[in-house]
Scaffold this motif. Structure first.
Motif, PDB file in Angstrom:
ATOM      1  N   ASP A 147       0.841  -1.210   0.000  1.00 34.98           N
ATOM      2  CA  ASP A 147       0.000   0.000   0.000  1.00 34.98           C
ATOM      3  C   ASP A 147       0.869   1.250   0.000  1.00 34.98           C
ATOM      4  O   ASP A 147       0.597   2.218  -0.736  1.00 34.98           O
ATOM      5  N   ALA A 148       1.932   1.243   0.797  1.00 39.96           N
ATOM      6  CA  ALA A 148       2.821   2.406   0.872  1.00 39.96           C
ATOM      7  C   ALA A 148       3.515   2.656  -0.459  1.00 39.96           C
ATOM      8  O   ALA A 148       3.682   3.806  -0.889  1.00 39.96           O
ATOM      9  N   LEU A 149       3.943   1.594  -1.132  1.00 41.36           N
ATOM     10  CA  LEU A 149       4.581   1.750  -2.436  1.00 41.36           C
ATOM     11  C   LEU A 149       3.601   2.330  -3.454  1.00 41.36           C
ATOM     12  O   LEU A 149       3.969   3.188  -4.274  1.00 41.36           O
ATOM     13  N   HIS A 150       2.354   1.892  -3.397  1.00 39.41           N
ATOM     14  CA  HIS A 150       1.357   2.402  -4.337  1.00 39.41           C
ATOM     15  C   HIS A 150       1.101   3.891  -4.114  1.00 39.41           C
ATOM     16  O   HIS A 150       1.040   4.674  -5.075  1.00 39.41           O
ATOM     17  N   LYS A 151       0.976   4.273  -2.861  1.00 41.81           N
ATOM     18  CA  LYS A 151       0.747   5.693  -2.565  1.00 41.81           C
ATOM     19  C   LYS A 151       1.959   6.533  -2.969  1.00 41.81           C
ATOM     20  O   LYS A 151       1.800   7.628  -3.523  1.00 41.81           O
ATOM     21  N   ALA A 152       3.152   6.025  -2.711  1.00 42.28           N
ATOM     22  CA  ALA A 152       4.352   6.787  -3.082  1.00 42.28           C
ATOM     23  C   ALA A 152       4.464   6.910  -4.593  1.00 42.28           C
ATOM     24  O   ALA A 152       4.856   7.968  -5.115  1.00 42.28           O
ATOM     25  N   ALA A 153       4.129   5.847  -5.307  1.00 43.06           N
ATOM     26  CA  ALA A 153       4.183   5.894  -6.774  1.00 43.06           C
ATOM     27  C   ALA A 153       3.199   6.904  -7.346  1.00 43.06           C
ATOM     28  O   ALA A 153       3.400   7.430  -8.443  1.00 43.06           O
ATOM     29  N   ASN A 154       2.165   7.187  -6.570  1.00 44.23           N
ATOM     30  CA  ASN A 154       1.156   8.159  -7.008  1.00 44.23           C
ATOM     31  C   ASN A 154       1.312   9.511  -6.323  1.00 44.23           C
ATOM     32  O   ASN A 154       0.353  10.289  -6.266  1.00 44.23           O
TER      33      ASN A 154
END
Length: 462
Positions: free
Chosen positions: A289-296
Motif C-alpha cells: 500500500d505504501a509503495l502504491h501511494k508513493a508511486a502516485n
C-alpha cells in the motif's frame, strides 16, 4: 552474506552502550578455564529443562601462530544416547548466538528430538562474547543493508584489532570440528538457517565424512553472498506480486516499486525496509500500500515505514554482533575490488567501475546506486586491509548425503533463486518451498508444512 535481520526484526528499541573492546583485551581479562578442544564448566542450563550448558575452549588462531583462546558457550540436550545422534543447529547473521534459541527450536522440532540430541553453540564473536562496536551497532542494528558511516566501520575494525582476521567462516568451521570431537561422535546432522546454511555447507565441504544429513533453511549458496545482492533485487517484483495476488490486492506492486525507486532514488532504503518487513508481515500488505501511494505522489506512509523499520530493528551486540558480522563478511566475501586483503586505496574506484557496468537486467526495478550502496557492501569497502584465509573450491559439490533445501516464496533475505543455485551443487537434494512463508521457515512460518518436512527428513521418512 545473509541478512542480519534474521529473527530479530521488530524486536523493539534496545539500548546499545559500552566501550569498544578488542578480542585481545577480552582474552586477557578472562581466558577460558578448559583445555583446548574440551567442554568444561558443565552445568544445567538456567531456565532450560533437559539441557546442559558448558564451555568449549578453542584456539583463537587454529593455525597456531598467535596465542590465545576463546570460550564458546554450548547447550547440549541430555539424551546423550539419542538413536540418531547429534543434531547441530546453526543460527544466522553472521552474528547471532545459538544458545538463546534452544528453547524455541526444541519446541519447533520436538517430534524429531526423541531421536536426536540437539546441540546449539554461540559461535565465536557472538552472545556473551560478542564483538562490541557500539557506533556500528547503533547505526546498523539487526540489518546488514543499512549503510553505515565509514567512521563507524573503521572504529570497529580498530577496536577488534589484528584479531579480526580470526573471525571468518573457516575459523567457525574449525571450531565446529573441535565441538564434534568434544561430543565424542563420529558424524553429525547439521541444520542451518540463513548464514547457518553457509556454515553448514562449508563444514560439509571441509569434513565430508563427518556429516550424516543436512537441513538448509533459507539458503545462502556455498558459492557465497553477492554483496550487490542482485538476486534479491531482481526477486523483489516476484515476491511482492505473489503476495499481492495471494491477498487479493488490486495494485501492481512491481510497477509501483520501479516508479518509486526511479522517482525518489531511495532504492537502498526501500530494499532495506522490504527485507525487514518480511519478518513483520510476509504478505507485505502495508508495504505494498505504501509503495502504491508513493508511486502516485504521496511518499509519507513509505517514509514512515522506512523510519519505523530502522528504529524497530535496533539490536544489542549480544543479539546480533555487527562487529562479528562485518569481520566475517569482509573475510569471506569477494568484492568488486577483490578480497579483504586488498588495499583500501582504489576500492572506491573499483566499486564505481563495477556499478557503471551493471545494466537494468542485473538489478531489476532498482538501480546501480542501490546495488553499490547497500550496507553489506559499504562495511567492507571501508574495512581495513586484513589477511584472509584461503577459500575452498566454491563449485565443488556437497558430499553425497541426504540434503533438504527449504525456503519460503516470500523470502527476500535469501531469495529462492539462491536455493536453486545451491541445488545445482547438491547431489541428493530434496526441495521444499512453503507458499506464504518468508525467512527462517522452521522458526517463523505460519504454515507447518516446512517444519513437518524437516521432521520427516530427519526421521528418514523422506
Amino acid at each position: 552474506m545473509a541478512r542480519g535481520a534474521v529473527a530479530l526484526a521488530a524486536v523493539g528499541m534496545l539500548t546499545v552502550s559500552g566501550t569498544c573492546t578488542s578480542a585481545a583485551q577480552d582474552r586477557a581479562a578472562s581466558a577460558p578455564a578448559g583445555r583446548t578442544g574440551q567442554l568444561s564448566q558443565a552445568a544445567a542450563c538456567p531456565g532450560l529443562t533437559g539441557f546442559t550448558c558448558a564451555t568449549l575452549t578453542v584456539p583463537l588462531d587454529h593455525g597456531g601462530d598467535v596465542p590465545g583462546r576463546l570460550g564458546l558457550k554450548v547447550a547440549t540436550a541430555d539424551n546423550v544416547k539419542a538413536p540418531k545422534g547429534v543434531l547441530l543447529f546453526l543460527t544466522g547473521g553472521p552474528g547471532q548466538p545459538g544458545v538463546p534459541f534452544v528453547e524455541r527450536l526444541s519446541q519447533k522440532l520436538a517430534p524429531a528430538l526423541k531421536d536426536y540430541r540437539l546441540v546449539m553453540v554461540d559461535q565465536r564473536g557472538t552472545g556473551d562474547n560478542a564483538l562490541q562496536c557500539p557506533q556500528l551497532q547503533q547505526e546498523m542494528g539487526s540489518s546488514d543493508l543499512t549503510p553505515p558511516t565509514a567512521r563507524a566501520v573503521t572504529d570497529c575494525a580498530a577496536a577488534i584489532g589484528p584479531d579480526r582476521r580470526f573471525y571468518s567462516t573457516s575459523d567457525t568451521v574449525a571450531d565446529l570440528e573441535l565441538l564434534r570431537r568434544a561430543l565424542g561422535v563420529r558424524k553429525m546432522t547439521l541444520d542451518g538457517v540463513s548464514y547457518g546454511t553457509y556454515t553448514a555447507e562449508r563444514y560439509a565441504l571441509a569434513h565430508p565424512g563427518r556429516v550424516s544429513r543436512l537441513v538448509l533453511d533459507s539458503v545462502v549458496p556455498q558459492t557465497g553472498y553477492d554483496p550487490m545482492d542482485l538476486a534479491a533485487l531482481r526477486a523483489a517484483p516476484r515476491v511482492l506480486t505473489t503476495a499481492c495476488r495471494a491477498t487479493g490486492c488490486t495494485t501492481d506492486p512491481a510497477a509501483d516499486l520501479a516508479k518509486v525507486v526511479d522517482t525518489y532514488g531511495n532504492g537502498v532504503d526501500v530494499m532495506d525496509a522490504l527485507t525487514t518487513w518480511e519478518f513483520v508481515d510476509p504478505d507485505y500488505t502495508t508495504m505494498i500500500d505504501a509503495l502504491h501511494k508513493a508511486a502516485n505522489g504521496d511518499p509519507s506512509l513509505l517514509q514512515g515505514l522506512i523510519e519505523g523499520v530502522r528504529e524497530g530493528s535496533a539490536a544489542s551486540a549480544e543479539e546480533l554482533s555487527q562487529g562479528l558480522h562485518a569481520a566475517t563478511l569482509c573475510l569471506d566475501g569477494r568484492y568488486p575490488w577483490g578480497r579483504s586483503d586488498t588495499p583500501v586505496a582504489g576500492r572506491q574506484e573499483a566499486l564505481e567501475k563495477a556499478g557503471a557496468e551493471l545494466t537494468p537486467a542485473d538489478y531489476g526495478p532498482f538501480d546501480a546506486a542501490t546495488a553499490t550502496g547497500l550496507g553489506s557492501m559499504l562495511s567492507c569497502l571501508h574495512w581495513p586491509s586484513t589477511p584472509v584465509p584461503p577459500l575452498p573450491p566454491v563449485h565443488r559439490r556437497l558430499p553425497g548425503v541426504p540434503v533438504l533445501l527449504l525456503g519460503g516464496d516470500r523470502d527476500l533475505s535469501t531469495p529462492l533463486e539462491w536455493l536453486y543455485d545451491q541445488k545445482r551443487l547438491t547431489p541428493h537434494a530434496r526441495v521444499v518451498v512453503v507458499p506464504g512463508a518468508a525467512h527462517s521457515v522452521q522458526s517463523r512460518a505460519a504454515d507447518d508444512k516446512g517444519r513437518q518436512a524437516v521432521v520427516d527428513f530427519l526421521l528418514g521418512r523422506d
